[in-house]
Design a protein around this motif. Sequence first.
Motif, PDB file in Angstrom:
ATOM      1  N   LYS B 170      -8.600 -20.661  22.504  1.00 46.02           N
ATOM      2  CA  LYS B 170      -7.781 -20.223  23.300  1.00 46.02           C
ATOM      3  C   LYS B 170      -8.101 -18.490  23.167  1.00 46.02           C
ATOM      4  CE  LYS B 170      -2.650 -19.646  23.948  1.00 46.02           C
ATOM      5  NZ  LYS B 170      -2.235 -19.993  25.552  1.00 46.02           N
ATOM      6  N   PHE B 171      -8.167 -18.108  21.887  1.00 43.28           N
ATOM      7  CA  PHE B 171      -8.438 -16.549  21.809  1.00 43.28           C
ATOM      8  C   PHE B 171      -9.863 -16.118  22.330  1.00 43.28           C
ATOM      9  CE2 PHE B 171      -9.654 -12.953  19.116  1.00 43.28           C
ATOM     10  CZ  PHE B 171      -8.504 -12.133  19.615  1.00 43.28           C
ATOM     11  N   GLU B 174      -9.382 -16.864  26.472  1.00 43.27           N
ATOM     12  CA  GLU B 174      -8.445 -15.943  27.197  1.00 43.27           C
ATOM     13  C   GLU B 174      -8.410 -14.639  26.919  1.00 43.27           C
ATOM     14  OE1 GLU B 174      -4.877 -18.189  26.843  1.00 43.27           O
ATOM     15  OE2 GLU B 174      -5.705 -19.660  28.101  1.00 43.27           O
ATOM     16  N   GLU B 175      -8.604 -14.311  25.602  1.00 41.17           N
ATOM     17  CA  GLU B 175      -8.242 -12.858  24.965  1.00 41.17           C
ATOM     18  C   GLU B 175      -9.677 -12.149  25.047  1.00 41.17           C
ATOM     19  OE1 GLU B 175      -5.410 -11.328  23.187  1.00 41.17           O
ATOM     20  OE2 GLU B 175      -4.055 -12.886  23.736  1.00 41.17           O
ATOM     21  N   LYS B 177     -12.521 -13.269  26.566  1.00 48.29           N
ATOM     22  CA  LYS B 177     -13.090 -13.305  27.604  1.00 48.29           C
ATOM     23  C   LYS B 177     -14.507 -13.651  27.306  1.00 48.29           C
ATOM     24  CE  LYS B 177      -9.226 -11.495  30.587  1.00 48.29           C
ATOM     25  NZ  LYS B 177      -8.262 -12.451  30.019  1.00 48.29           N
ATOM     26  N   TYR B 286     -13.679 -11.827  14.322  1.00 47.63           N
ATOM     27  CA  TYR B 286     -12.224 -12.350  14.201  1.00 47.63           C
ATOM     28  C   TYR B 286     -12.141 -13.812  13.691  1.00 47.63           C
ATOM     29  CZ  TYR B 286     -11.306  -9.028  18.129  1.00 47.63           C
ATOM     30  OH  TYR B 286     -11.128  -8.001  18.754  1.00 47.63           O
ATOM     31  N   LYS B 386      -2.738 -10.582  15.775  1.00 45.12           N
ATOM     32  CA  LYS B 386      -1.773 -11.152  16.361  1.00 45.12           C
ATOM     33  C   LYS B 386      -1.563 -12.527  15.923  1.00 45.12           C
ATOM     34  CE  LYS B 386      -1.798 -12.504  20.768  1.00 45.12           C
ATOM     35  NZ  LYS B 386      -2.090 -12.509  21.997  1.00 45.12           N
ATOM     36  N   ILE B 388      -0.768 -16.513  17.163  1.00 45.49           N
ATOM     37  CA  ILE B 388      -0.528 -17.368  18.133  1.00 45.49           C
ATOM     38  C   ILE B 388       0.189 -18.732  17.989  1.00 45.49           C
ATOM     39  CG2 ILE B 388      -1.898 -18.595  19.886  1.00 45.49           C
ATOM     40  CD1 ILE B 388      -3.977 -16.624  20.013  1.00 45.49           C
TER      41      ILE B 388
END
Lengths: 294, 392
Positions: B170-171, B174-175, B177, B286, B386, B388
Amino acid sequence: MAIVGQLLFSGLAIGGVYALVALGIALIYRATNVVNFAQGEFCMLGAYALVFATQGLRLGYGAAFALALATMALLGLVFAVGIYYPLRNRTFLPVIIATIGASIMFQNGALAVFGPSPERLAPVIEGGTSGGITVGEIFFDYQYLVLLVVTVVLVALQYLFFEYTLLGKKMQATSQDKDMARLLGIPVTRMIALTFVYSTLLGGLAGMLVAPIFFVTHKMGAVLGFKAFAATIAGGFGDVRGAILGGLALGVVETFGAAYISVVYKDGFAFLLLILFLLLRPQGIFGEKVAEKA
Amino acid sequence: MLYVALVPPLHRPGGNMIRSAAFALALLASATVPAAQAAEPPIRIGQVIPMTGEAAESGRYHKYGAELAAEQVNKAGGIRGRKVELVQEDDKTTNPGAVTALQRLLEDKEIPAIIGSIRSTQVQAMLPTVKEAGIPFMIGGTNYGLTHQGNPWVFRFRPHDGFSAKVIAKFAVEELKLKKLALVHSTDAFGNGGRDFVTKALGELKAEPALVQGYNNGEKDFTAILTSVRQSGAEGLLTYFTFSTDIGIFAKQVKQLGIKVGWIGSPSIVAVDGRKLAGEALYGTYGVSDFHVDGSAKSKEFTAAYRAKYNLEPDLYSAWCYDAVTVLAEAMRRAPDLKPESIRKAILGIKGFPGAEGEYNFDENGDGLDHYHIVRNENGVIKYFKTIRVPR
């Protein structure tokens, strides 16, 4: 083309490590007719000796290297006196078992003394951020370059030593025929001890040179030892040139096999090579007969 | 042993006498001590930890985390006037060792619950014994299957691998990209499980990976893999590595071969060993992590208390054990009695409970957590980015 070059360099470099360790196995085999299964652990202990000298005693790199090598030489002597000497008149099996026992002891000793977290060693040449140089599209790691150079220089020196010095010739004579050498007044036991010292130094040096590329852990010797063993078989047991060539070939076969056939079966290629050699060419690359030694 | 057995009993009357005297003394001691305390005996909680073997160092942190929690529980009055006491057994970092340690704890019938291992393989080895004994068992292993095999006694205090894979996918999509993705994973149970979860999650996000490549643990030369990563034209790299030492070596070679990609990895990417070796090769990457000192208000509180007591930085080992003891104490307060079944039901009833790792909401499988923190390697420091949460 760049990919092939890169793979070739990586393969030769890792093969150089195998070659150094295999060289130690071959030398001890020549001198004693025994496979030393603790040879891989000498790498691990050499690397730890360097870790201790640089990080524990805070010595400079040169002094630390010298101290670590001296420690390894001493260890080789202790190994010869403590493991080989008491069993020298027995068959090869008790000695082999003793070297396996020593290998387990070294591993667990290192675990007890240095703990389970891996240690890191600084490279010989601190070369900018990547620790190497890119020529064309191929990256050359300085540490690997050092390793290859050291391997070549050592092999050359060793050749000169064995062919042109009296001591070298005595050691050769011992490895070829112990009884004959003894009759000629060569102190056989001392020559064998010397072989152990030299092989331990080689193993230790290989460990010190790969340590900056890998981590230093109590398990690092096991894999190197097995690969080197396979390289020794490919080279023909006890054949010094064969051990070096076998080591380099193994590194290249592994790397190309991983790239073009399967990454997951990478370690398998080493042992496939071993099996193929045992089946098709048990006398090794250069074909020296092994059985002739008493 | 053999010697004693061979000597006829007549020859060692002295030995017998000493033994009887010691036995009498022991009886005397056990009779007087409880009387002197005049309070109810403490509630003994079992804990299986590695004290020797490879994971010995992490065993220390398991112990510290659990002991800090026990101390806090006791300071707050204990559980119904009874103090909590931890009983620790060594698992020797092996599966047989773990089972033996568990059996030793089970012999003590006063122990109402046991804290198990963070290693999935050890948990797997212990589960049949746990099921047979019927005792609440707290675990830190993140293998998905551990809580999904119909064993009602297992409770997990870390989020499972299915969540981390979803968060990674997801990261990245979506984040960050990232368009074309390459996935590199280890080929052990952890890595293959991760591969399946990540590819499934990517499929759901309509971002099929351009390359999926496995490697064996302990690999030293990743040139072959990295050339195929480069050839795939990936702009994003997802890694599911088991050991941080492997990722340290991998990262160095990524940099050496000049591969520039956005990169997010499984928890091993933030572990200290790999970062030590990789240095700046991991800067800007990350990772996902179930525990971070800044993860929540409770994480910060735990961190402060831990630093004060031990003068050390807490880690996930201490965090999950701290939570296991804290949650267990809460459940024992809520339960009508200390029977295993009552404690089990009470743990299942725990919802919205803040822990050092995150907020605990136990589901019917015994999974307490469903979050992962995204963290970022900023010049060698792991910064909180962050959190999630994943819908279950």
